[in-house]
Design an enzyme around this catalytic site. Sequence first.
Site, PDB file in Angstrom:
ATOM      1  N   ASN A 273       0.853  -1.185   0.000  1.00 42.63           N
ATOM      2  CA  ASN A 273       0.000   0.000   0.000  1.00 42.63           C
ATOM      3  C   ASN A 273       0.886   1.231   0.000  1.00 42.63           C
ATOM      4  O   ASN A 273       1.714   1.415   0.888  1.00 42.63           O
ATOM      5  CB  ASN A 273      -0.900  -0.014   1.237  1.00 42.63           C
ATOM      6  CG  ASN A 273      -1.992   1.033   1.160  1.00 42.63           C
ATOM      7  OD1 ASN A 273      -1.824   2.079   0.554  1.00 42.63           O
ATOM      8  ND2 ASN A 273      -3.119   0.743   1.773  1.00 42.63           N
TER       9      ASN A 273
ATOM     10  N   CYS B  53      -5.250   0.928  -1.243  1.00 43.32           N
ATOM     11  CA  CYS B  53      -5.842  -0.386  -0.966  1.00 43.32           C
ATOM     12  C   CYS B  53      -6.976  -0.697  -1.940  1.00 43.32           C
ATOM     13  O   CYS B  53      -7.199  -1.857  -2.305  1.00 43.32           O
ATOM     14  CB  CYS B  53      -6.332  -0.479   0.473  1.00 43.32           C
ATOM     15  SG  CYS B  53      -7.408   0.876   0.978  1.00 43.32           S
TER      16      CYS B  53
ATOM     17  N   HIS C 181     -11.267   1.336   4.382  1.00 44.07           N
ATOM     18  CA  HIS C 181     -10.257   0.405   3.896  1.00 44.07           C
ATOM     19  C   HIS C 181     -10.903  -0.567   2.918  1.00 44.07           C
ATOM     20  O   HIS C 181     -12.057  -0.963   3.095  1.00 44.07           O
ATOM     21  CB  HIS C 181      -9.657  -0.354   5.078  1.00 44.07           C
ATOM     22  CG  HIS C 181      -8.544  -1.285   4.691  1.00 44.07           C
ATOM     23  ND1 HIS C 181      -7.428  -0.857   3.999  1.00 44.07           N
ATOM     24  CD2 HIS C 181      -8.377  -2.619   4.894  1.00 44.07           C
ATOM     25  CE1 HIS C 181      -6.624  -1.893   3.786  1.00 44.07           C
ATOM     26  NE2 HIS C 181      -7.183  -2.960   4.322  1.00 44.07           N
TER      27      HIS C 181
ATOM     28  N   ASP D 146      -5.489  -8.523   1.531  1.00 48.12           N
ATOM     29  CA  ASP D 146      -5.556  -7.268   2.279  1.00 48.12           C
ATOM     30  C   ASP D 146      -4.186  -6.595   2.209  1.00 48.12           C
ATOM     31  O   ASP D 146      -3.331  -6.789   3.071  1.00 48.12           O
ATOM     32  CB  ASP D 146      -5.957  -7.564   3.723  1.00 48.12           C
ATOM     33  CG  ASP D 146      -6.200  -6.296   4.536  1.00 48.12           C
ATOM     34  OD1 ASP D 146      -5.965  -5.204   3.984  1.00 48.12           O
ATOM     35  OD2 ASP D 146      -6.608  -6.400   5.700  1.00 48.12           O
TER      36      ASP D 146
END
Length: 1110
Positions: free
Chosen positions: A226, A231, A471, A488
Amino acid sequence: MLITVERCLGSVSDRKDYDVTNHPPPMTLMTPPPLDQQGDDEMLVPHTDFADGPQPMEVAQAETATAVDSQSVDDPPSARFTWTIDNFSRLNNKKLYSDVFVVGGYKRILIFPKGNNVDHLSMYLDVADSAALPYGWSRFAQFSLTVINQLHQKFSIRKDTKHQFYARESDWGFTSFMPLGELYDPGRGYLVNDTCVVEADVAVHKVIDYWSHDSKKETGYVGLKNQGATCYMNSLLQTLYHIPYIRKAVYHMPTTENDIPSGSIPLALQSLFYKLQYSDTSVATKELTKSFGWDTYDSFMQHDVQELNRVLCEKLEDKMKGTVVEGTIQQLFEGHHMNYIECINVDYKSTRKESFYGCRDVYASFDKYVEVERLEGDNKYHAEQHGLQDARKGVLFIDFPPVLQLQLKRFEYDFMRDIMVKINDRYEFPLQLDLDRENGKYLSPEADRSVRNLYTLHSVLVHSGGVHGGHYYAYIRPTLSDQWFKFDDERVTKEDIKRALEEQYGGEEELAQINPGFNNSPFKFTKYSNAYMLVYIRESDKEKIICNVDEKDIAEHLRVAQSEDLLEQIGKDVYFDLVDHDKVRSFRIQKQIAFNLFKEEVAKEFGIPVQFQRFWLWAKRQNHTYRPNRPLTPQEEAQSVGQLREVSNKANIAELKLFLEVEIGQDFRPVPPPEKTKEDILLFFKLYDPSKEELRYVGRLFVKGSGKPLEILTKLNEMAGFASDQEIELYEEIKFEPNVMCEHIDKRLTFRSSQLEDGDIVCYQKPPPVVSNEQCRYPDVPSFLEYMHNRQLHTYDDVVERVAHHLGLDDPSKIRLTSHNCYSQQPKPQPIKYRGVDHLSDMLVHYNQTSDILYYEVLDIPLPELQGLKTLKIAFHHATKDEVVIHTIRLPKQSTVGDVINDLKTKVELSHPNAELRLLEVFYHKIYKIFLHNEKIENINDQYWTLRAEEVPEEEKNLGPHDRLIHVYHFMKDTTQNQVVQNFGEPFFLVIHEGETLTEVKMRIQKKLQVPDEEFSKWKLAFLSLGRPEYLQDSDIVSSRFQRKDVYGAWEQYLGLEHSDNAPKRCIRAPLRRMYNVLLVYLSPNLCKRNERTISPNPSSLSSFSTPYR
């Protein structure tokens, strides 16, 4: 872990030690059946009664297995432990431990046979050797506890849960497992011959630590780094990458022109996909974002993910035109629908075919999408030659694409409030989507009915948070198997189907009832994590789309540097080593192509016949320099390009880099390269001019290892344009990281004695004058290279190491950096992640400006460890004092709310030792959520919502069957905005009893808030629903107003206290705010200078957890 059965009152009492005198029977271990996945049926409370370690008898039981290091690597990941307890009713012990059993650590059961101040049996799983465990130890366990019914097995009582165990939080289970009356009733079958049988099924999973977790090892996949706020892009890129047909098409896109990844989206995407496929660690996306035209500032801004998807697909579609993969994007993602208007009373129909790349909803949305609209009355349709006619208007689908992307439109514009809002409504989506349902109701008459439109869910893209921030991450099953993975950012983990589907529906979640007899309507709270995009793949196209992508699909990128590149770059872009490989000619060649055929391609491109070409492999040396190492052998040139890369430098996995040696004859035409023997050494030469502070490339020479520099001085002077007898000084450029090493060469020694070898660089210059009117700043090559080194781009590690050295700090990882906002003249809200920025120059850039300011903090723990933790700011409201204390809690991201509360209990002053705490989410002076104890903290957002902790009042623990728990908020009317209700102050819960009048309720509220009589007499109380107040009279029965069972949320119904906001503010005590120290960055050997100022930015943008360095 140890499982313990206790008898308690509904809350855990203070830890006390009791002697245990009976020894439980031996355990049995066996592989259990799969644990039931159903949710818990009561509140789970961590057992924290016992402050000291096990009693002496229990230590003796565990003597054979006390050291963590002695655990076998073959410990079973799951096990069943059966504990038979004799003479159960005659046990006099307050608590009783089972034997120790091993599963992911040493476990045991703890019971309270006669109860622990409650009328229920309580049972816990406990870690037996918690006192001996090292700091940082943790295990995640899914387990069930069962009291066996010895008469009828099917009536056994079993309860399931899961928990992350830590050395200091070593037990978890059920406070009220089963009523003691049932347990001790001999006719029920739980006690037979005064024997009780307890079982524990335990499955231990490896704890996922954010920084130590090896995604590749654990899942076979790697994540994406990131850059600050990318993201959303990472989740989209992972989704596209895991559609193999797309990946294969991207690999086959032509990039034969002299592209560089940072300037070409296709090449950048090829490089990114290649690294995702073959890298062992997370992959950076900086080249791709640069190819978008983004700078560092853009990477810290969240862009629209749907727009990014559209633009990216359009770029790829355009790049694929005229190639073997032309039309791939349309074939995969494009479907067609037909807009039609059909007159009812005349024979007239108008149709228009349009393409689409995605829909917004699923079954109900498809039904709505094809719903027929009648055009009649004032809305009649004007048909050509028929005038105004009644008509039907609608949309039907001509065909659906193989890959169906559904956008759920979670964000929309609210015209009434003139703001963007996020829609968190519940929206269910199926694992299999049948668009042929109900005899093809969505399809137009011309649709091909032979195509079966049955789709399988491939990806779920999730947004967690609100409209102003949050997020993004993705749940993907790359091969459409039953195994889901969560992507993630840098971390990839295995997940179950429930997490990927049901938990992403959104909507409301219900707070568990603590008191089963309490008939109050359950509280419902909004879930802020939900799906915003779904990707389905058509079953009939599955084999084609989920195809195999291997090496033969991936072209090799060969970068060829020539002497011309060295002449162009050295002294301009390059000062150390020889060339920037990103700026030399790139060739894209299929791996199976013979290298000799590639040489023909080079001949066409450079005009150098094949017989005059000699290629050298580059090698990365141990001192981190990159030099031509050796020429290719004829045998190697006979191999394929792919085979040749395998023998090249292993550190250079993405591209094969070569140096093309071409010898030029006296007529300035290429000649065959000279034969090279082991005695020959290829050296490269740079010339330095101290007066101009200029370094340039002047050529290369073959020298004999036994020769001496004295023998080539004339040639070097000729290359420099000096007189043949000009005295010159020679230096070897050895390395430049972490420090410059450039040593003087003794011209009288042989090249071999000076340890010179192929690819080495010799810098030379005229001797600087001993006395001069104009003293040179950098009189010799070493001083100039030192100067240039400090101008060059320092890495993240360089910066923190030098800052730490400057401060006298031993551990550079405790330094956290924050960039400067050139417009606000304040630190940016988000600090730089550990190794989240590659170079110092990136840290200093803000939008289109470059700053010389960098902020630093000294943390109390290393930054990687901190980033593996979740940091929450919690406002603790004392039960008896009019005081709020802000506490910062740091726990591993996989921790639960129960873990937070346990940690908070060690920091706060409670009104009494047995007080229970709860965690609330407060937003705009309303309570929106009570967090469950077993809820994960990873997705809790305290940036926009206030987290409030408070004691649970005693009156709420003992609710009667007709009592109700209601929300109470302060409010006043804004006279400037049409009497709109505005809330303020601290919201709270209040128990109201059946038949209780407003007068009685007011007395309790006044006592609770300690408002003087004179002031309280001015207050008005009202029942508010959807913001509309209905004022209550003293004789009104309050509970009668709170009878609705379909309450949607806390904001819909509450008891309002109308009064002016002139009460004194509660005292708020908080730790020191995060303080920044300023670095003024200079391009000098010292790198940085510490400013005497300490900056405290706007507190609204801070997370205060570190002690400021002063």
